[in-house]
Design a protein around this motif. Structure first.
Motif, PDB file in Angstrom:
ATOM      1  N   VAL A  60      19.285  -5.577  12.568  1.00 43.62           N
ATOM      2  CA  VAL A  60      19.733  -5.566  13.967  1.00 43.62           C
ATOM      3  C   VAL A  60      20.938  -4.645  14.098  1.00 43.62           C
ATOM      4  O   VAL A  60      21.014  -3.840  15.037  1.00 43.62           O
ATOM      5  N   ARG A  61      21.862  -4.714  13.150  1.00 45.23           N
ATOM      6  CA  ARG A  61      23.051  -3.849  13.155  1.00 45.23           C
ATOM      7  C   ARG A  61      22.635  -2.373  13.063  1.00 45.23           C
ATOM      8  O   ARG A  61      23.196  -1.524  13.757  1.00 45.23           O
ATOM      9  N   GLU A  62      21.639  -2.071  12.232  1.00 45.68           N
ATOM     10  CA  GLU A  62      21.157  -0.693  12.122  1.00 45.68           C
ATOM     11  C   GLU A  62      20.573  -0.203  13.448  1.00 45.68           C
ATOM     12  O   GLU A  62      20.818   0.937  13.857  1.00 45.68           O
ATOM     13  N   TYR A  63      19.807  -1.059  14.122  1.00 45.22           N
ATOM     14  CA  TYR A  63      19.257  -0.667  15.417  1.00 45.22           C
ATOM     15  C   TYR A  63      20.355  -0.531  16.468  1.00 45.22           C
ATOM     16  O   TYR A  63      20.282   0.348  17.333  1.00 45.22           O
ATOM     17  N   ASP A  64      21.384  -1.370  16.408  1.00 47.16           N
ATOM     18  CA  ASP A  64      22.524  -1.213  17.311  1.00 47.16           C
ATOM     19  C   ASP A  64      23.167   0.157  17.108  1.00 47.16           C
ATOM     20  O   ASP A  64      23.499   0.845  18.069  1.00 47.16           O
ATOM     21  N   GLU A  65      23.337   0.555  15.847  1.00 46.61           N
ATOM     22  CA  GLU A  65      23.928   1.862  15.539  1.00 46.61           C
ATOM     23  C   GLU A  65      23.017   2.994  16.019  1.00 46.61           C
ATOM     24  O   GLU A  65      23.496   4.002  16.540  1.00 46.61           O
ATOM     25  N   THR A  66      21.712   2.812  15.856  1.00 53.04           N
ATOM     26  CA  THR A  66      20.768   3.821  16.332  1.00 53.04           C
ATOM     27  C   THR A  66      20.861   3.969  17.847  1.00 53.04           C
ATOM     28  O   THR A  66      20.901   5.084  18.367  1.00 53.04           O
ATOM     29  N   CYS A  67      20.925   2.853  18.553  1.00 51.91           N
ATOM     30  CA  CYS A  67      21.055   2.888  20.018  1.00 51.91           C
ATOM     31  C   CYS A  67      22.339   3.608  20.422  1.00 51.91           C
ATOM     32  O   CYS A  67      22.333   4.450  21.331  1.00 51.91           O
ATOM     33  N   PHE A  68      23.438   3.303  19.739  1.00 49.80           N
ATOM     34  CA  PHE A  68      24.715   3.940  20.046  1.00 49.80           C
ATOM     35  C   PHE A  68      24.641   5.445  19.798  1.00 49.80           C
ATOM     36  O   PHE A  68      25.121   6.245  20.613  1.00 49.80           O
TER      37      PHE A  68
END
Length: 88
Positions: A60-68
């Motif tokens: 989830v943290r990786e996808y948050d970073e991808t979104c950012f």
């Protein structure tokens, strides 16, 4: 979700997320910008599907970073019309 629907969903989501860029995002028609909208929607969908499930906090943290990161790319693309030509 169909590709065009995903692009438009990503466009609307980014317009809400980046209100200072809303007018530019809603008017965007550059192919690179449309691809970013679609990629953003796909990343958000994947992140949201993983939220709340055990053992997925890092993902989830990786996808948050991808979104950012996609948000940052959208901002650059909106501010620099020749961005698509320089990154091709």
């Amino acid at each position: 979700m169909a590709r065009s629907n995903r692009r438009e969903a990503g466009r609307r989501r980014l317009a809400m997320r980046l209100p200072h860029m809303r007018t530019l995002i809603m008017a965007a028609c550059d192919p690179l910008q449309l691809e970013l909208f679609e990629a953003y929607q796909m990343a958000v969908e994947a992140r949201d599907a993983l939220r709340g499930r055990p053992f997925n906090a890092n993902l989830v943290r990786e996808y948050d970073e991808t979104c950012f990161e996609i948000e940052r790319q959208v901002i650059r693309a909106m501010q620099q019309p020749s961005y698509a030509q320089r990154t091709s």
